[in-house]
Design an enzyme around this catalytic site. Structure first.
Site, PDB file in Angstrom:
ATOM      1  N   ARG A  87       3.460   1.877   7.329  1.00 31.86           N
ATOM      2  CA  ARG A  87       3.974   0.543   7.645  1.00 31.86           C
ATOM      3  C   ARG A  87       4.904   0.106   6.522  1.00 31.86           C
ATOM      4  O   ARG A  87       4.438  -0.261   5.457  1.00 31.86           O
ATOM      5  CB  ARG A  87       2.825  -0.451   7.714  1.00 31.86           C
ATOM      6  N   ASP A 144       7.134  -2.451   4.492  1.00 30.65           N
ATOM      7  CA  ASP A 144       7.038  -3.901   4.289  1.00 30.65           C
ATOM      8  C   ASP A 144       8.335  -4.598   4.681  1.00 30.65           C
ATOM      9  O   ASP A 144       9.374  -3.957   4.877  1.00 30.65           O
ATOM     10  CB  ASP A 144       6.743  -4.196   2.817  1.00 30.65           C
ATOM     11  N   TYR A 177      10.420   8.882  -0.597  1.00 26.98           N
ATOM     12  CA  TYR A 177      11.029   7.555  -0.686  1.00 26.98           C
ATOM     13  C   TYR A 177      12.177   7.597  -1.686  1.00 26.98           C
ATOM     14  O   TYR A 177      12.173   8.391  -2.619  1.00 26.98           O
ATOM     15  CB  TYR A 177      10.019   6.516  -1.182  1.00 26.98           C
ATOM     16  N   ARG A 221       7.082   0.926  -5.377  1.00 24.08           N
ATOM     17  CA  ARG A 221       7.666  -0.264  -6.009  1.00 24.08           C
ATOM     18  C   ARG A 221       7.005  -0.562  -7.353  1.00 24.08           C
ATOM     19  O   ARG A 221       7.657  -1.062  -8.277  1.00 24.08           O
ATOM     20  CB  ARG A 221       7.580  -1.452  -5.055  1.00 24.08           C
TER      21      ARG A 221
END
Lengths: 252, 252
Positions: B50, B52, B110, B201
């Protein structure tokens, strides 16, 4: 400093172009509002050229009479703090003598970006023309060569803002396909001593006809020679167009 | 085909993330509405993870039970015609057996993009974290090396969605500065067998502390060893993050 020369970058997506228009959000309007807040009186700016709605700039040049004690770096910081995040002042120069962003320009470079792939690139949707057909960039480059030099570009001038004469000199017109992640991107750059209204977008629309295989490269030379806008291809959409830089004669 | 595997690209700027939430516009919600229109009944999709709000995808993978006679290419075209222009289906594959986008994933990559320059890049404002300080990308790369391998990454897990265990394997974590037009861009890529909540992050926010010179590279190893989220740097903002690709075990 009495006069200021600013270099701006902007994302034109949310604006009705450079020039102030009643009831419309324009880059000039937003700039002049920010400048008035900083210098405490109304300021009239002039750009090297009026970009249309949706057209972007990597290096637009804007001049105005400032009559301020602010240092150029302070003015730049104050503007960047006030301007919306889709406009940025890249450089501010103070000048003692007047500066005319249109008349003093000797060379301008535009870039046009095309994304050619059956599926859209979601990140390029505001920054490239999406063409589903695979373009022949080599054929477009061959066709582009016949536009380089000094010619009457009437065939590539939109009605609405006729210039007194339509002879311009194109110094370079490279067409290239990217590599790797850019393999679906065809970039066209045009450097010239000046541009007629919609000239870049009309040239791009014409070269894309060649890239699609609808016309042979020599057709572009015939279009140029005809001095007839009806012979050229369609005008490419605004959102693939970037004003890259403007060069000026050496300042006194 | 009974099951479908889609590869999606999306610009997450206008969405409250992947997952359906009441009263919010989400990518899953928009996808399921389009799918329902095409197959004529409600469809429940599952993504590899999922993302964000504000996070983007270059290669998100989504699975669902289709039970349709449509060919995958027809489904892809129909979806791309119905979806908004900030979501695109890059590939559609039909599968006979069930497919679990989360459990069957073996590796994910990522990318995090940072723009480090005193002046903002207007075109990167939704696609990069703007840091005004010049970052030391080499020091960040040195610090990143101590995170590669199999470790307990509790120090880089946000509260809110605890996983049963916090050991993951990072296969690669390159940090590099671009050249030419990309000289103000620092890119961090992380490839791992799985990620904890906000792990990328939190790692990026920690590496940026090193890049700013606020901490030495060895500090990142100490943060990792502490298993204490309070020791790590701040969580980097979502809009610089891209899910690049998801790899699956070979399908039976």
């Amino acid at each position: 400093m009495r006069y200021v020369k600013l270099t701006l970058a902007y994302d034109g997506s949310a604006y009705a172009g450079w020039q102030v228009q009643p009831g419309q959000r324009t880059i000039q309007g937003v700039m002049e509002t920010a400048l008035a807040e900083i210098v405490g009186r109304s300021v009239r700016t002039m750009a090297s050229g009026r970009t249309d709605a949706g057209v972007h700039a990597l290096g637009q040049v804007v001049g105005f009479r400032a009559d301020t004690d602010l240092e150029p770096e302070s003015l730049q910081r104050a503007l960047n703090a006030r301007l919306p995040c889709d406009i940025a002042v890249l450089e501010a120069l103070g000048l003692d003598g007047p500066f005319h962003p249109v008349r003093d320009a000797v060379r301008k470079r535009y870039r046009y970006v095309i994304h050619d792939s059956p599926v859209r690139n979601v990140f390029a949707r505001h920054y490239a023309w999406h063409v589903r057909a695979r373009l022949d960039a080599a054929a477009m480059g061959t066709a582009a060569k016949c536009l380089v030099g000094t010619h009457d570009f009437s065939s590539f001038e939109s009605a609405g803002a006729p210039r007194p004469d339509s002879v311009r000199t194109i110094f370079a017109l490279p067409v290239f396909r990217g590599q790797g992640d850019g393999r679906n991107v065809v970039t066209i750059e045009i450097e010239a001593d000046g541009f007629l209204y919609n000239m870049v977008r009309a040239i791009v629309g014409t070269l894309v006809e060649v890239g699609r295989g609808a016309r042979p490269p020599v057709w572009v030379g015939e279009v140029l020679a005809s001095r007839d806008r009806g012979r050229a291809g369609p005008t490419a959409p605004p959102h693939g167009l970037f004003l890259v830089k403007v060069e000026y004669r050496t300042m006194p």
